[in-house]
Design a protein around this motif. Sequence first.
Motif, short mmCIF file in Angstrom:
data_model
loop_
_atom_site.label_atom_id
_atom_site.label_comp_id
_atom_site.label_asym_id
_atom_site.label_seq_id
_atom_site.Cartn_x
_atom_site.Cartn_y
_atom_site.Cartn_z
N MET A 243 0.85 -1.21 0.00
CA MET A 243 0.00 0.00 0.00
C MET A 243 0.87 1.25 0.00
N PRO A 244 0.56 2.22 -0.86
CA PRO A 244 1.38 3.43 -0.89
C PRO A 244 1.27 4.21 0.43
N THR A 245 2.36 4.87 0.78
CA THR A 245 2.37 5.68 1.99
C THR A 245 2.30 7.16 1.61
N ILE A 246 1.43 7.89 2.28
CA ILE A 246 1.37 9.33 2.05
C ILE A 246 1.94 10.01 3.29
N ARG A 247 2.92 10.87 3.07
CA ARG A 247 3.54 11.59 4.19
C ARG A 247 3.05 13.04 4.15
N TYR A 248 2.42 13.46 5.26
CA TYR A 248 1.88 14.82 5.36
C TYR A 248 2.75 15.60 6.33
N THR A 249 3.33 16.71 5.88
CA THR A 249 4.09 17.56 6.79
C THR A 249 3.30 18.84 7.00
N SER A 250 2.99 19.14 8.25
CA SER A 250 2.20 20.34 8.54
C SER A 250 3.06 21.57 8.35
N ALA A 251 2.41 22.73 8.33
CA ALA A 251 3.13 23.99 8.16
C ALA A 251 4.15 24.19 9.29
N ASP A 252 3.88 23.58 10.46
CA ASP A 252 4.83 23.68 11.59
C ASP A 252 5.88 22.59 11.58
N GLY A 253 5.82 21.68 10.60
CA GLY A 253 6.84 20.64 10.52
C GLY A 253 6.46 19.30 11.13
N ASP A 254 5.22 19.18 11.67
CA ASP A 254 4.79 17.88 12.20
C ASP A 254 4.55 16.92 11.03
N VAL A 255 5.00 15.68 11.21
CA VAL A 255 4.87 14.71 10.11
C VAL A 255 3.89 13.61 10.49
N ARG A 256 2.97 13.29 9.57
CA ARG A 256 2.09 12.12 9.74
C ARG A 256 2.27 11.24 8.52
N SER B 248 -2.58 5.46 -6.02
CA SER B 248 -2.53 4.20 -6.78
C SER B 248 -1.14 3.59 -6.61
N ASP B 249 -1.05 2.30 -6.93
CA ASP B 249 0.25 1.63 -6.83
C ASP B 249 1.24 2.22 -7.82
N GLU B 250 0.74 2.60 -9.01
CA GLU B 250 1.62 3.18 -10.03
C GLU B 250 2.20 4.50 -9.55
N LEU B 251 1.34 5.31 -8.91
CA LEU B 251 1.80 6.61 -8.43
C LEU B 251 2.75 6.44 -7.24
N GLY B 252 2.45 5.45 -6.42
CA GLY B 252 3.33 5.12 -5.30
C GLY B 252 3.27 6.12 -4.17
N ASP B 253 4.34 6.16 -3.36
CA ASP B 253 4.38 7.03 -2.17
C ASP B 253 4.42 8.50 -2.58
N LEU B 254 3.83 9.33 -1.73
CA LEU B 254 3.83 10.77 -1.99
C LEU B 254 4.17 11.52 -0.72
N HIS B 255 4.79 12.69 -0.92
CA HIS B 255 5.04 13.56 0.23
C HIS B 255 4.43 14.92 -0.06
N VAL B 256 3.54 15.38 0.81
CA VAL B 256 2.94 16.70 0.62
C VAL B 256 3.12 17.55 1.88
N THR B 257 3.25 18.85 1.66
CA THR B 257 3.35 19.78 2.78
C THR B 257 2.09 20.63 2.79
N LEU B 258 1.59 20.93 4.00
CA LEU B 258 0.31 21.62 4.11
C LEU B 258 0.51 23.12 4.27
N PRO B 259 -0.39 23.90 3.69
CA PRO B 259 -0.29 25.35 3.86
C PRO B 259 -0.68 25.75 5.29
N GLU B 260 -0.40 26.99 5.64
CA GLU B 260 -0.76 27.44 6.99
C GLU B 260 -2.26 27.54 7.17
N ALA B 261 -2.96 27.97 6.10
CA ALA B 261 -4.41 28.16 6.22
C ALA B 261 -5.11 27.55 5.02
#
Lengths: 434, 107
Positions: free
Chosen positions: B1-14, B92-105
């Motif tokens: 299963m692909p993993t999505i990494r979310y980094t908050s505007a303050d740097g917290d990672v989920r 999707s499996d083709e797209l694979g893992d993703l890393h996104v950063t969130l805006p402040e608002a």
Amino acid sequence: MRPTNERGVLVIGASQAGVQLASSLREQGLDDPITVVGAEAHPPYQRPPLSKALLQGDLPTGSLVFRSPQFYAEQRIDLVLDQRITSVERRPDGSGVAVSSSGRRFPFTRLALTVGARPRRLDVPGADLAGVRYLRDTDDALALREDLTRADRVVIVGGGFIGLEVAASVRRLGKDVTVVLADDRLMGRAVGEPISEFFRRAHERRGCTLHFSVGVAAVTDDGNGRATGLDLTDGTHVPADLVVVGIGAVPRTELAEHLGLRVDNGIVVDEHGLTSDGTTVAAGDCVNCPTPVAGASPRMRFESVNTAVEQAKVAAATLAGKRLPYRTPPWFWSDQFDLKLQVAGLSQGCDQQVVRGDPGTERFSVLYYRGDTLAAAECVNSPLDFMAVRAALAAGSTVPAALAADPGTPLRTSTRPSSTGAPAPRTHGQDVLA
Amino acid sequence: MPTIRYTSADGDVREISATTGDSVMQTAVRNGVAGIVGECGGVLSCATCHVFVDAGDADRLPPVGELEDEMLDGTADDRRPTSRLSCQLVVSDELGDLHVTLPEAQE
Ligand SMILES: Cc1cc2nc3c(=O)[nH]c(=O)nc-3n(C[C@H](O)[C@H](O)[C@H](O)COP(=O)(O)OP(=O)(O)OC[C@H]3O[C@@H](n4cnc5c(N)ncnc54)[C@H](O)[C@@H]3O)c2cc1C
Ligand code: FES
């Protein structure tokens, strides 16, 4: 002082407002137990796709759920499904016990009502026949989708959002669609004349037949208890294999009445989501609340995702001991065919309107002004206009009408600080959507 | 299963292992990732699901659609070259893992 049998917050109604309220309580730092109890058997889900993607067949119901089971577990939100609360006993300090129809007891120290609304029923001979459908929840939508596999001619009673979204979805499936409505224009309670007129033509262009200013006299039957169409009050008969009724929703106020809370076209709350007992909160389609913007009618019952979410945040803050008045300008959307309608703000009481762009291109906006202050926008396939107006209203800014009239000038860069109008006196409530 | 990494505007990672077929917005909302609201449920009506995609992931993504493009021009936090509406990114499996950063608002 807290009672010794500390049982936390009980939220009755597990949908948009209820789930938001519970989630917001945790975000606000409340540590008490939280229980959300809902009458439906499905885990809480979004309703908007029921009349759109789900009806058109390209959506499994599981894809509509708001939160994963792990979310509720991690947040220590006890979600109890398939239990309809039928009575509540409450002590003067606001605590009490709610009891479901199956006899389950839910003790609480604080109560939140997020019970939503039910479809208004058609009250004519034949309205109970098989083949007459309403659309509010997943079970309704699945039943309607199933009926559609056997129907070629569909008649829809009501020209509001639900009626028109169903009309568009059903027409897309290639069926014959007729819409009958008592009003002389579409979505009359929620949008202005230019948008009503645009959608009339757009639906007709896409093959729907519309009958305005006419009532339903009876649903006709085939002698075996199945609907065969409608007799209209002007003497016309519209034959159909399936009748869908979308004539608005009625707030569920029975529990509030039973609790002795003030009810007037919805559960009456203040700008903090508090009901008349001063301890119970309520949010969403079931409430009649002070209008969050100045100049419009002073109280409203507004049925939209955004209102349910914002009111739930406010009610959660109140329960968590904070003061967060409800002041967000409301917004909502409706998708019909390839037409996206996005509305921000409230146009009631406006004295000026500016049409921006050409309705003939199926891409235009109507902006509404109270005095020289921007109050609302109704945008068709114009998300940029919508976003700019939503942001301007939230920031208390305006866009000069002269600039707004030129579709070549972006609204976003034309916003100016506004002189806020005096709030209107508070009188009775008013339905904005339904 | 692909993993999505979310980094908050303050740097917290989920990091969340996502279900294929769900969008990056749905994955966040269902799991309570603060900073992604997704009020319209993914139908391009709210722009409360704005994310900045990691530069390394950006070129694997489907192109920005017309409506998405317009909505991105009006987001609460200003648009950047790697801005996307996360409801339009389907795991999707083709797209694979993703890393996104969130805006402040978002609103
Ligand atoms: C078909 C459809 C399409 C829509 N499309 C849009 C749209 O495009 N855009 C938009 O902004 N809004 C749309 N809406 C409106 C939006 O879905 C509602 O405003 C929103 O769902 C309101 O949330 P709520 O939690 O207040 O009420 P509801 O969603 O009605 O939820 C109330 C819940 O409480 C439960 N309940 C009631 N009484 C009891 C009881 N005694 N015990 C236990 N449980 C109880 C009910 O079973 C229900 O699940 C649409 C609505 C429908 C029906
Ligand atoms: S969730 Fe609304 S635009 Fe993405």
